[in-house]
Scaffold this motif. Structure first.
Motif, PDB file in Angstrom:
ATOM      1  N   ILE A 155       0.850  -1.183   0.000  1.00  0.00           N
ATOM      2  CA  ILE A 155       0.000   0.000   0.000  1.00  0.00           C
ATOM      3  C   ILE A 155       0.887   1.233   0.000  1.00  0.00           C
ATOM      4  O   ILE A 155       2.091   1.164   0.266  1.00  0.00           O
ATOM      5  CB  ILE A 155      -0.944   0.013   1.223  1.00  0.00           C
ATOM      6  N   GLN A 157       2.143   4.982   1.490  1.00  0.00           N
ATOM      7  CA  GLN A 157       2.346   5.472   2.856  1.00  0.00           C
ATOM      8  C   GLN A 157       1.134   6.233   3.369  1.00  0.00           C
ATOM      9  O   GLN A 157       0.828   6.204   4.571  1.00  0.00           O
ATOM     10  CB  GLN A 157       3.597   6.356   2.926  1.00  0.00           C
ATOM     11  N   ALA A 158       0.411   6.887   2.483  1.00  0.00           N
ATOM     12  CA  ALA A 158      -0.760   7.649   2.899  1.00  0.00           C
ATOM     13  C   ALA A 158      -1.857   6.743   3.447  1.00  0.00           C
ATOM     14  O   ALA A 158      -2.675   7.165   4.283  1.00  0.00           O
ATOM     15  CB  ALA A 158      -1.300   8.467   1.723  1.00  0.00           C
ATOM     16  N   GLN A 159      -1.884   5.498   2.995  1.00  0.00           N
ATOM     17  CA  GLN A 159      -2.901   4.560   3.473  1.00  0.00           C
ATOM     18  C   GLN A 159      -2.418   3.748   4.693  1.00  0.00           C
ATOM     19  O   GLN A 159      -3.220   3.054   5.331  1.00  0.00           O
ATOM     20  CB  GLN A 159      -3.303   3.580   2.369  1.00  0.00           C
ATOM     21  N   ASP A 164       0.835  -1.893  10.352  1.00  0.00           N
ATOM     22  CA  ASP A 164       1.315  -2.347   9.046  1.00  0.00           C
ATOM     23  C   ASP A 164       2.832  -2.582   9.117  1.00  0.00           C
ATOM     24  O   ASP A 164       3.505  -2.089  10.028  1.00  0.00           O
ATOM     25  CB  ASP A 164       0.988  -1.317   7.961  1.00  0.00           C
ATOM     26  N   ARG A 206       0.448  -4.379   4.117  1.00  0.00           N
ATOM     27  CA  ARG A 206      -0.675  -4.686   5.021  1.00  0.00           C
ATOM     28  C   ARG A 206      -0.939  -6.196   4.968  1.00  0.00           C
ATOM     29  O   ARG A 206      -1.218  -6.747   3.880  1.00  0.00           O
ATOM     30  CB  ARG A 206      -1.920  -3.911   4.637  1.00  0.00           C
TER      31      ARG A 206
END
Length: 209
Positions: A155, A157-159, A164, A206
């Motif tokens: 994913i 980094q913003a998510q 994680d 994730r």
């Protein structure tokens, strides 16, 4: 018959002859005594004693100077060992969540040294640390950063959220704290730690839990 003067002359002559003979003999004896050869011998012995007689010898001894303590410098961090400070960790919360995972992971900071192990009683490698922390919530991960990363999806980094994985392919892996940093077991001679910022270009993984 010799006359009286002749007899006197003969007596005087004989006395002179006796005196002449006796005086040298007497003088010779006196000279010998004055020379005192025995005294000379004594002086010679005394001189010889002075030369040959030495002071009593002492028992031999040796002084051993303390040797300097040389501390060998290690050729690499791999030979540096840290003291394990583990005395017991509170079990994780029963329900899995990112916050619970981070709270559990934080208990090992400054306690367990880096090593090749996957137990707080010995040491944590980077993947041994993530394996142990996730196992506390019933999530089984294999050894090896690359193997762990393959169990999840990448994913941005913003998510990314707390819990994680932060992953450097072929190099390192840690647990994201949700605020730009991570918990990880970093390198030889160091302990599990929390860092407030990341370096390079890591991937965020994730897990499917």
């Amino acid at each position: 018959m010799p006359s009286l003067p002749a007899k006197l002359g003969a007596i005087l002559g004989a006395g002179a002859l006796v005196a002449t003979i006796a005086i040298p003999a007497y003088a010779s004896v006196q000279t010998t005594e004055v020379a005192q050869p025995q005294s000379t011998d004594v002086q010679t012995v005394a001189l010889a004693s002075t030369v040959t007689v030495s002071a009593p010898t002492r028992d031999g001894y040796a002084v051993t100077a303390p040797q300097p303590v040389i501390v060998a410098r290690t050729a690499s961090f791999a030979s540096v060992k840290s003291i394990n400070r583990y005395t017991g960790i509170a079990p994780p919360a029963q329900a899995y969540s990112g916050a619970a995972l981070i709270a559990y992971a934080a208990q090992f900071v400054g306690v367990v040294p880096y090593g090749m192990g996957n137990s707080p009683t010995t040491s944590f490698s980077c993947d041994g640390y993530t394996q142990y922390v996730f196992a506390g919530f019933g999530i089984s991960l294999p050894r090896g950063a690359d193997h762990q990363a393959r169990l999840g999806v990448q994913i941005g980094q913003a998510q990314a959220v707390a819990g994680d994985l932060v992953y450097w392919p072929g190099q390192h892996i840690g647990i994201y704290d949700g605020a730009g940093g991570m918990y990880n077991s970093p390198n030889w001679g160091r302990y599990v730690e929390h860092v407030g910022s990341l370096w390079g270009s890591p991937q965020f993984i994730r897990l499917k839990v």
